[in-house]
Scaffold this active site. Structure first.
Site, PDB file in Angstrom:
ATOM      1  N   GLY A  47      26.701  25.304  58.254  1.00 29.88           N
ATOM      2  CA  GLY A  47      28.055  25.328  58.785  1.00 29.88           C
ATOM      3  C   GLY A  47      28.963  24.426  57.983  1.00 29.88           C
ATOM      4  N   ALA A  48      28.450  23.235  57.655  1.00 35.30           N
ATOM      5  CA  ALA A  48      29.226  22.262  56.889  1.00 35.30           C
ATOM      6  C   ALA A  48      28.280  21.153  56.458  1.00 35.30           C
ATOM      7  CB  ALA A  48      30.383  21.697  57.726  1.00 35.30           C
ATOM      8  N   MET A  49      28.795  20.244  55.610  1.00 35.41           N
ATOM      9  CA  MET A  49      27.995  19.136  55.106  1.00 35.41           C
ATOM     10  C   MET A  49      28.845  17.883  55.032  1.00 35.41           C
ATOM     11  SD  MET A  49      25.205  17.849  54.047  1.00 35.41           S
ATOM     12  CE  MET A  49      24.956  16.186  53.439  1.00 35.41           C
ATOM     13  N   ASN A  92      29.364  15.220  53.300  1.00 35.10           N
ATOM     14  CA  ASN A  92      29.574  14.389  52.119  1.00 35.10           C
ATOM     15  C   ASN A  92      30.646  13.339  52.416  1.00 35.10           C
ATOM     16  OD1 ASN A  92      27.952  16.392  50.645  1.00 35.10           O
ATOM     17  ND2 ASN A  92      29.807  17.632  50.730  1.00 35.10           N
ATOM     18  N   HIS A 118      32.056  17.308  64.241  1.00 34.27           N
ATOM     19  CA  HIS A 118      30.671  16.944  63.929  1.00 34.27           C
ATOM     20  C   HIS A 118      30.594  16.252  62.570  1.00 34.27           C
ATOM     21  CE1 HIS A 118      26.213  17.859  64.040  1.00 34.27           C
ATOM     22  NE2 HIS A 118      26.388  17.671  62.743  1.00 34.27           N
ATOM     23  N   GLU A 119      31.229  16.844  61.576  1.00 38.55           N
ATOM     24  CA  GLU A 119      31.170  16.259  60.233  1.00 38.55           C
ATOM     25  C   GLU A 119      31.954  14.948  60.162  1.00 38.55           C
ATOM     26  OE1 GLU A 119      28.966  17.606  58.435  1.00 38.55           O
ATOM     27  OE2 GLU A 119      28.825  19.306  59.807  1.00 38.55           O
ATOM     28  N   GLU A 162      22.039  13.822  63.250  1.00 39.62           N
ATOM     29  CA  GLU A 162      22.489  15.110  63.776  1.00 39.62           C
ATOM     30  C   GLU A 162      22.723  15.103  65.280  1.00 39.62           C
ATOM     31  OE1 GLU A 162      23.582  16.991  61.757  1.00 39.62           O
ATOM     32  OE2 GLU A 162      22.571  16.432  59.897  1.00 39.62           O
TER      33      GLU A 162
END
Length: 871
Positions: free
Chosen positions: A276-278, A280, A310-311, A333
């Site tokens: 979904g996303a990361m 970084n 979330h990110e 997470e």
């Protein structure tokens, strides 16, 4: 890929020996634009190689010691350690460069290599947009793929600063963790990052479109950026994305009492992204399907907002403070998931104050499913090596972990929980931690001893069942109320023992309000449940209401069963709950009973059809659509399947025609109808909607909805290559290419299946997103006979595929092409025979065992459905 694993023991030994100070990474990407082709025609490497030069400075505790640095590269040209040139042919093998004769104190290593672009979404991914024929690059490094771009000590506890220097084509933009500098002669020299782990470093390179803003409050100013490909710019709703982002900054900084730890915050919507996303640091990458090209329901915006939050939460949980090793992945997470949902629920300006309903209906359902597989594991999993963690991004690490955190917040108190989190960040900023570090802070602020709680909740596997035991007198007054807790046996093959756990739950008493006709909560009791039987004396003497709901407000993590009287009432009135959360809990309980073969599929369908018309939460409606389709296609008695599908499809069309024009519900019902349309008249309607001969008031048959119709028509043999090609010419984009690939693979012919199988299994040229699309079209539940020959083919090739492809590409094939639609004892027998003979590694064994469990569960459910019909 062979030779790329790393064990926890190796990582621990290296961490004891080394302290890493800094990396200087120089990449020449000036040739990235050359040789562009469409994604489907790209080479396995995504378009060749680039020069990578790494200089790393690190300290060593022992003179003359030996260690290694990680690198995955086609060619290594130079290895210079402390001024001495080493022969790459001698020191580079199996993704490692051996480092012998290290000096006590400061060491300097320089590595010059040619690294490869990929098209698998791992390392430095290269994509060519068919719209403008421009290349777009981005990195994805979690778990162990920074080593595909530069030489690195690839483990989370060897933090360092990272300074990137990048040569890029003229006119391109380069984004990294540090603010983007002004380029000189197309060279971008970034400032060093703070001390972070290698897996959260990032580079995003290409002619990206961007929108900029700033987050300002109380003297703080953080530059914000949003990026996407120019071909998606017209669909980029940056104002909405910035709004959610600012809400996250406000809420997290208040709750964490720690300022955002990086110099800027960019969000980059990138193509062909696997997750979904990361997270970084300061440069979050997000799958660009979240730039919506067509109308979507509010549920899609809610999911996107949760991903954004979330990110952002990861900037603290994971980036500022990072787990020491991957067994504490949940520290990243689970906390990011819990706090993102909490921000949506409690921020005063949030569009989604009902986010715990969505969580209960989707995330927890995922967790319950995962926790009943033979691969179930404790939240704090035992991660022996990288192969273990690569398959551990699952429903337990994310959803069960977040559910247990919600339980922990209820157990220790919200204020006490966040005071502990604040102390945790202050104590461990820019460092690495273990579970005990966080629990220690929470014990200090809450006064609770969390040792037993941690052991039972975080270090054991499996799920509990809570059932009410109610006695009443002749007048309907409760004389005794207790909650029985069960710990079912773990699935065959799972490690561990059944465990009774302490639960903090609420019990809700619901009555039917005569004036409104709604089920409303009349009373709520909150208590600790522990052991096999917990009395609830507070309810004695009260008149028994129509519905008694355990785990009201969804505080704990457990499967909940309704008593017989409550279940009978809910069956008639499920849609009448005034609040969305108890409805979602009852829907989830009914779905869980269906999966557990306690409720026949035909009865589940009847329950859904009786209540879904009153369900206002669009996310719940869409989940019910998916679950009903799955239940009928996999859990229903095969002899009754067609009749149930006909009943369901007729209902979807009726709801489509009666939904409010232009509403989210209308759009959701149009997709549900398209997914199972089957009669000539229904298929004629899809064709008529596509060519405009017929319309439904308010329904915009836009690009994405057109593809849903086209794919269904292809799957039933109505559309052939010519019609699919014509649709692709209408939508000659990367998304159109994926949709067309799905439609082609869905066609019900031997030739179409053979072509799809060859492109995925016998060739390795497809990029990740197209391969995923082909697999999605290939597997059609209505084509079981056509797909039957591929069961044996799957078991013949899957181990070789696993051994020869990158992890992401191999996992797509292993999971996607497993014969899950062939629900039979024969499939189980063939799976068991393969597991015995092939001797796959632990990661592949886990994935195949999970898939086998799905077939076994479906067989039991089919038997239950057949028995219900017979009775």
């Amino acid at each position: 890929m062979p030779g790329t694993n790393l064990t926890r023991e190796e990582a621990q030994q290296r961490a004891k020996l080394l302290t890493v100070d800094s990396y200087e990474i120089d990449l020449d990407l000036s040739g990235a634009q050359g040789g562009g082709t469409s994604p489907a025609g790209d080479t396995e490497s995504g378009g060749g190689t680039y020069r990578s030069v790494t200089t790393v400075r690190f300290d060593v505790d022992e003179n003359g010691a030996e260690s290694f640095i990680d690198l995955v590269a086609p060619t290594v040209h130079e290895v210079i350690l402390n001024g001495d040139a080493l022969d790459p042919a001698e020191v580079f093998a199996d993704s490692r460069i051996a480092l012998a004769g290290l000096l006590e104190g400061r060491n300097v290593l320089r590595v010059v290599a040619d690294c490869a672009y990929t098209n698998s979404g791992e390392g430095l991914h290269r994509f060519v947009d068919p719209v403008d024929q421009q290349a777009y690059l981005y990195t994805q490094f979690e778990v162990p793929d920074a080593r595909r771009v530069f030489a690195s000590f690839e483990q989370p506890d060897l933090k360092a600063t990272f300074q990137f220097t990048v040569k890029a084509p003229t006119g391109w933009t380069v984004i990294s963790n540090s603010p983007s500098p002004e380029p000189k002669d197309d060279v971008w020299v970034f400032e060093p990052t703070p001390r972070i782990s290698s897996y959260i470093t990032a580079l995003i390179v290409g002619p990206y479109h961007s929108v900029h803003s700033v987050y300002e409050k109380d003297g703080q100013s953080v530059p914000l950026g949003i990026y996407c490909r120019p071909s998606l710019a017209e669909f980029l709703d940056s104002d909405a994305i910035f709004e959610v982002t600012r809400q996250g900054f406000e809420w997290f900084q208040e709750k964490f009492d720690y300022a955002y730890p990086f110099k800027k915050y960019d969000q980059l919507f990138v193509p062909e992204f696997n997750a979904g996303a990361m997270e970084n640091a300061g440069a979050v990458t997000i799958r660009d399907q979240y730039v919506f090209r067509s109308k979507v329901t509010d549920a899609a915006y809610e999911v996107r907002a949760e991903t954004i939050l979330h990110e952002l939460a990861h900037m603290w949980f994971g980036d500022l403070v990072t787990m020491e090793w991957w067994n504490d992945l949940w520290l990243n997470e689970s906390f990011a998931t819990y706090t993102s949902i909490a921000c949506q629920a409690y921020h005063p300006e949030s569009r989604w104050p009902h986010s715990w309903t969505t969580f209960a209906n989707s995330m927890k359902t995922w967790a319950y499913r995962q926790d009943q597989l033979p691969s179930t594991h404790p939240i704090m999993a035992e991660i022996g090596d990288l192969d273990d963690v690569l398959v551990n991004f699952d429903g337990i690490t994310y959803a069960k972990g977040a559910s247990v955190l919600k339980q922990l917040v209820a157990y220790v108190g919200t204020d006490e929980f966040f005071r502990g989190v604040q102390a945790y960040f202050k104590a461990h900023a820019y460092g690495n931690t273990r579970l005990s570090d966080l629990l220690g802070k929470l014990e200090e602020t809450s006064g609770r001893d969390l040792g037993t709680w941690s052991q039972k909740w975080l270090q054991t596997a499996g799920i509990n069942v809570l059932r009410p035991e109610i006695e009443t007198d002749a007048d309907g007054v409760i004389t005794s109320f207790a909650i029985r807790q069960e710990a079912p046996a773990l699935p065959a093959g799972a490690k561990g023992e059944p465990t009774l756990r302490p639960h903090r739950i609420a019990v809700g008493l619901y009555v039917l309000d005569e004036a409104s006709g709604k089920l409303v909560r009349d009373e709520r009791v909150e208590l600790d449940v522990d052991g096999e039987l917990t009395a609830v004396p507070q309810l004695a003497g009260k008149r028994r209401p129509p519905v008694i709901l355990l785990n009201d407000d969804d505080l704990s993590y457990a499967k909940v069963r309704l008593d017989e009287e409550s279940l009978a009432f809910v069956t008639e009135h499920l849609g009448d709950f005034e609040s969305s959360l108890p409805r979602a809990l009852c829907w989830a309980s009914a779905w869980d009973m269906t999966r557990d073969a306690e409720l026949a599929t035909r009865d589940y369908l009847s329950l859904v059809l009786s209540g879904i018309g009153k369900e206002s939460d669009i996310g719940v409606v869409q989940s019910l659509h998916r679950q009903v389709k799955l239940a009928i296609e996999l859990y229903a008695d095969p002899a009754a399947r067609e009749a149930l599908l006909t009943r369901w499809t007729d209902a979807t069309l009726a709801h489509l025609r009666t939904s409010e024009p232009g509403s989210d519900h209308q759009l959701a019902w149009s997709r549900a109808f398209a997914a199972t349309a089957r009669t000539p008249e229904q298929l004629d309607l899809l064709e008529s909607l596509l060519d405009g001969r017929e319309t439904i008031e308010g329904l915009a048959v836009d690009t994405e909805l057109r593809w849903a119709f086209v794919q269904r028509l292809a799957a039933v043999g109505r559309y052939d290559e010519a019609e699919i090609t014509a649709e692709y010419e209408r939508d000659n984009t990367a998304a159109g290419e994926r949709h067309a690939a799905t439609a082609r693979a869905a066609r019900p012919t031997e030739e179409a299946k053979a072509e799809a199988w060859t492109s995925v299994v016998e060739s390795d040229k497809l990029p990740n997103a197209v391969q995923e699309a082909v697999i999605g079209g290939f597997v059609q539940t209505g084509q079981r006979e056509l797909l039957a020959p591929y069961t044996d083919k799957f078991f013949t090739v899957v181990k070789d595929v696993w051994d020869s492809r990158s992890h992401e590409m191999a996992q797509q094939i292993a999971v996607g092409l497993y014969p899950s639609v062939q629900v039979s004892e024969e499939t189980l027998a063939k799976t068991d025979a393969w597991l015995t003979a092939a001797e796959p590694n632990a990661a592949l064994r886990r994935l195949i065992s999970e898939a086998r469990s799905g077939v076994e569960r479906a067989l039991k459910a089919q038997a239950a459905d057949a028995a219900a019909s017979a009775s």
